[in-house]
Design a protein around this motif. Sequence first.
Motif, PDB file in Angstrom:
ATOM      1  N   MET A 132       0.845  -1.192   0.000  1.00 53.47           N
ATOM      2  CA  MET A 132       0.000   0.000   0.000  1.00 53.47           C
ATOM      3  C   MET A 132       0.882   1.245   0.000  1.00 53.47           C
ATOM      4  O   MET A 132       1.776   1.370   0.829  1.00 53.47           O
ATOM      5  N   ALA A 133       0.636   2.179  -0.930  1.00 53.99           N
ATOM      6  CA  ALA A 133       1.422   3.401  -1.002  1.00 53.99           C
ATOM      7  C   ALA A 133       1.127   4.270   0.213  1.00 53.99           C
ATOM      8  O   ALA A 133      -0.028   4.437   0.613  1.00 53.99           O
ATOM      9  N   GLU A 134       2.175   4.830   0.815  1.00 51.89           N
ATOM     10  CA  GLU A 134       1.957   5.650   1.997  1.00 51.89           C
ATOM     11  C   GLU A 134       1.434   7.022   1.594  1.00 51.89           C
ATOM     12  O   GLU A 134       1.748   7.530   0.515  1.00 51.89           O
ATOM     13  N   PRO A 135       0.608   7.660   2.437  1.00 47.52           N
ATOM     14  CA  PRO A 135       0.098   8.997   2.139  1.00 47.52           C
ATOM     15  C   PRO A 135       1.238   9.987   1.958  1.00 47.52           C
ATOM     16  O   PRO A 135       2.315   9.833   2.549  1.00 47.52           O
ATOM     17  N   ALA A 136       0.983  11.022   1.160  1.00 47.88           N
ATOM     18  CA  ALA A 136       2.030  12.001   0.866  1.00 47.88           C
ATOM     19  C   ALA A 136       2.559  12.667   2.129  1.00 47.88           C
ATOM     20  O   ALA A 136       3.765  12.901   2.271  1.00 47.88           O
ATOM     21  N   TYR A 137       1.672  12.972   3.085  1.00 44.44           N
ATOM     22  CA  TYR A 137       2.131  13.671   4.289  1.00 44.44           C
ATOM     23  C   TYR A 137       3.047  12.788   5.128  1.00 44.44           C
ATOM     24  O   TYR A 137       3.987  13.276   5.773  1.00 44.44           O
ATOM     25  N   VAL A 138       2.799  11.462   5.127  1.00 50.02           N
ATOM     26  CA  VAL A 138       3.665  10.539   5.864  1.00 50.02           C
ATOM     27  C   VAL A 138       5.042  10.484   5.208  1.00 50.02           C
ATOM     28  O   VAL A 138       6.073  10.474   5.880  1.00 50.02           O
ATOM     29  N   SER A 139       5.068  10.471   3.879  1.00 44.72           N
ATOM     30  CA  SER A 139       6.334  10.440   3.147  1.00 44.72           C
ATOM     31  C   SER A 139       7.155  11.696   3.407  1.00 44.72           C
ATOM     32  O   SER A 139       8.365  11.637   3.646  1.00 44.72           O
ATOM     33  N   ILE A 140       6.490  12.852   3.371  1.00 41.64           N
ATOM     34  CA  ILE A 140       7.191  14.123   3.612  1.00 41.64           C
ATOM     35  C   ILE A 140       7.707  14.180   5.041  1.00 41.64           C
ATOM     36  O   ILE A 140       8.863  14.564   5.293  1.00 41.64           O
ATOM     37  N   ALA A 141       6.862  13.789   5.990  1.00 43.74           N
ATOM     38  CA  ALA A 141       7.290  13.782   7.391  1.00 43.74           C
ATOM     39  C   ALA A 141       8.466  12.824   7.592  1.00 43.74           C
ATOM     40  O   ALA A 141       9.414  13.126   8.326  1.00 43.74           O
ATOM     41  N   GLY A 142       8.410  11.668   6.926  1.00 43.02           N
ATOM     42  CA  GLY A 142       9.492  10.699   7.051  1.00 43.02           C
ATOM     43  C   GLY A 142      10.816  11.247   6.554  1.00 43.02           C
ATOM     44  O   GLY A 142      11.872  11.006   7.158  1.00 43.02           O
ATOM     45  N   GLU A 143      10.778  11.987   5.450  1.00 41.23           N
ATOM     46  CA  GLU A 143      12.010  12.577   4.907  1.00 41.23           C
ATOM     47  C   GLU A 143      12.632  13.548   5.904  1.00 41.23           C
ATOM     48  O   GLU A 143      13.842  13.508   6.179  1.00 41.23           O
ATOM     49  N   TYR A 144      11.798  14.422   6.482  1.00 47.05           N
ATOM     50  CA  TYR A 144      12.329  15.386   7.451  1.00 47.05           C
ATOM     51  C   TYR A 144      12.757  14.689   8.749  1.00 47.05           C
ATOM     52  O   TYR A 144      13.756  15.093   9.371  1.00 47.05           O
ATOM     53  N   ALA A 145      12.039  13.639   9.146  1.00 46.58           N
ATOM     54  CA  ALA A 145      12.413  12.908  10.356  1.00 46.58           C
ATOM     55  C   ALA A 145      13.807  12.306  10.210  1.00 46.58           C
ATOM     56  O   ALA A 145      14.633  12.370  11.127  1.00 46.58           O
ATOM     57  N   ARG A 146      14.081  11.719   9.042  1.00 54.17           N
ATOM     58  CA  ARG A 146      15.411  11.140   8.802  1.00 54.17           C
ATOM     59  C   ARG A 146      16.498  12.210   8.851  1.00 54.17           C
ATOM     60  O   ARG A 146      17.577  12.002   9.414  1.00 54.17           O
ATOM     61  N   ARG A 147      16.219  13.355   8.257  1.00 53.67           N
ATOM     62  CA  ARG A 147      17.228  14.432   8.229  1.00 53.67           C
ATOM     63  C   ARG A 147      17.471  15.004   9.621  1.00 53.67           C
ATOM     64  O   ARG A 147      18.609  15.365   9.968  1.00 53.67           O
ATOM     65  N   ILE A 148      16.411  15.060  10.437  1.00 55.03           N
ATOM     66  CA  ILE A 148      16.559  15.583  11.799  1.00 55.03           C
ATOM     67  C   ILE A 148      17.328  14.595  12.662  1.00 55.03           C
ATOM     68  O   ILE A 148      18.306  14.956  13.333  1.00 55.03           O
ATOM     69  N   ARG A 149      16.927  13.328  12.628  1.00 53.08           N
ATOM     70  CA  ARG A 149      17.590  12.335  13.476  1.00 53.08           C
ATOM     71  C   ARG A 149      19.000  12.041  13.005  1.00 53.08           C
ATOM     72  O   ARG A 149      19.841  11.610  13.792  1.00 53.08           O
ATOM     73  N   GLY A 150      19.265  12.270  11.720  1.00 52.14           N
ATOM     74  CA  GLY A 150      20.606  12.053  11.196  1.00 52.14           C
ATOM     75  C   GLY A 150      21.543  13.213  11.428  1.00 52.14           C
ATOM     76  O   GLY A 150      22.733  13.131  11.111  1.00 52.14           O
ATOM     77  N   GLY A 151      21.028  14.339  11.961  1.00 53.00           N
ATOM     78  CA  GLY A 151      21.870  15.490  12.261  1.00 53.00           C
ATOM     79  C   GLY A 151      22.006  16.487  11.129  1.00 53.00           C
ATOM     80  O   GLY A 151      22.643  17.531  11.295  1.00 53.00           O
ATOM     81  N   GLU A 152      21.406  16.190   9.969  1.00 55.06           N
ATOM     82  CA  GLU A 152      21.481  17.128   8.847  1.00 55.06           C
ATOM     83  C   GLU A 152      20.753  18.427   9.180  1.00 55.06           C
ATOM     84  O   GLU A 152      21.161  19.509   8.747  1.00 55.06           O
ATOM     85  N   LEU A 153      19.676  18.312   9.968  1.00 53.76           N
ATOM     86  CA  LEU A 153      18.932  19.477  10.437  1.00 53.76           C
ATOM     87  C   LEU A 153      19.067  19.525  11.960  1.00 53.76           C
ATOM     88  O   LEU A 153      18.297  18.895  12.680  1.00 53.76           O
ATOM     89  N   PRO A 154      20.061  20.235  12.478  1.00 51.68           N
ATOM     90  CA  PRO A 154      20.314  20.251  13.920  1.00 51.68           C
ATOM     91  C   PRO A 154      19.241  21.027  14.677  1.00 51.68           C
ATOM     92  O   PRO A 154      18.449  21.770  14.081  1.00 51.68           O
ATOM     93  N   PRO A 155      19.191  20.857  16.020  1.00 49.17           N
ATOM     94  CA  PRO A 155      18.221  21.586  16.841  1.00 49.17           C
ATOM     95  C   PRO A 155      18.277  23.092  16.576  1.00 49.17           C
ATOM     96  O   PRO A 155      19.344  23.674  16.437  1.00 49.17           O
ATOM     97  N   GLY A 156      17.101  23.697  16.492  1.00 52.92           N
ATOM     98  CA  GLY A 156      17.015  25.136  16.251  1.00 52.92           C
ATOM     99  C   GLY A 156      16.903  25.524  14.797  1.00 52.92           C
ATOM    100  O   GLY A 156      16.606  26.682  14.486  1.00 52.92           O
ATOM    101  N   THR A 157      17.143  24.575  13.882  1.00 54.62           N
ATOM    102  CA  THR A 157      17.053  24.877  12.456  1.00 54.62           C
ATOM    103  C   THR A 157      15.604  25.183  12.075  1.00 54.62           C
ATOM    104  O   THR A 157      14.685  24.470  12.472  1.00 54.62           O
ATOM    105  N   GLN A 158      15.415  26.250  11.299  1.00 53.69           N
ATOM    106  CA  GLN A 158      14.069  26.581  10.843  1.00 53.69           C
ATOM    107  C   GLN A 158      13.756  25.826   9.559  1.00 53.69           C
ATOM    108  O   GLN A 158      14.553  25.791   8.626  1.00 53.69           O
TER     109      GLN A 158
END
Length: 230
Positions: free
Chosen positions: A1-27
């Motif tokens: 089943m294809a995941e909803p677009a909002y889940v996919s977008i959230a997943g992309e940002y979640a990976r970048r945040i947890r991976g340190g690409e987007l550090p705390p405080g980044t807008q």
Amino acid sequence: MAEPAYVSIAGEYARRIRGGELPPGTQLPSYSEIAARNNVSDIVVRKALELLQSQGLVRSVRRRGVFVSDRPNLIRISPERQMEDPEVTFANETDSTVEIDRVTETVPATEALADALGVSVGEEITHVVTRASEDGRPISVSDTYQPADVTGTSDAATLEETVADSIPVPSHAEWLKTTPGDLVKTVHQRYMTATGRVIMVSDVSYPRDRYYAFVFRMNLKPELEAAAEN
């Protein structure tokens, strides 16, 4: 089943945040920027950012925008993750190497399983064991059962979950490598059709420290969900 677009977008940002690409405080970019990059509506972006906020990964500052949280915590969200395969779910949580192992077999229904699934004792049912590890560390194990004439959960209208801190069954304790007597986080799931037929039961165990919190999300207005995806 294809995941909803909002889940996919959230997943992309979640990976970048947890991976340190987007550090705390980044807008984060504005709604319109994220919408344009992903070719979606502002409503979809709002849902994606709400999901990230409910996971503790971002915070919204009035009249300023959305920022990465100072202390991002890993939160299990349901039922969003039920729309995904484990490979997708855990990949959205980490940049580490995630391995999924599945074993499928046909087994006779015990009295308890027969009662849960509405089948006869001894009737053949499908049993799937799913084990997940992250960089070699066990992070999840589940036992899922379905009647033999059912595949997947596409016919499910309701998901019921019971979350508890429990002593794991021996097979789960062995996989998670828990000390005898230690508690783990357990989730018991029942998937039911609109007529009330149970088409899947599943018992999932996680290390007790895997998630900061568990959040259950239920859509009360399905017509708005459909409109947001168009």
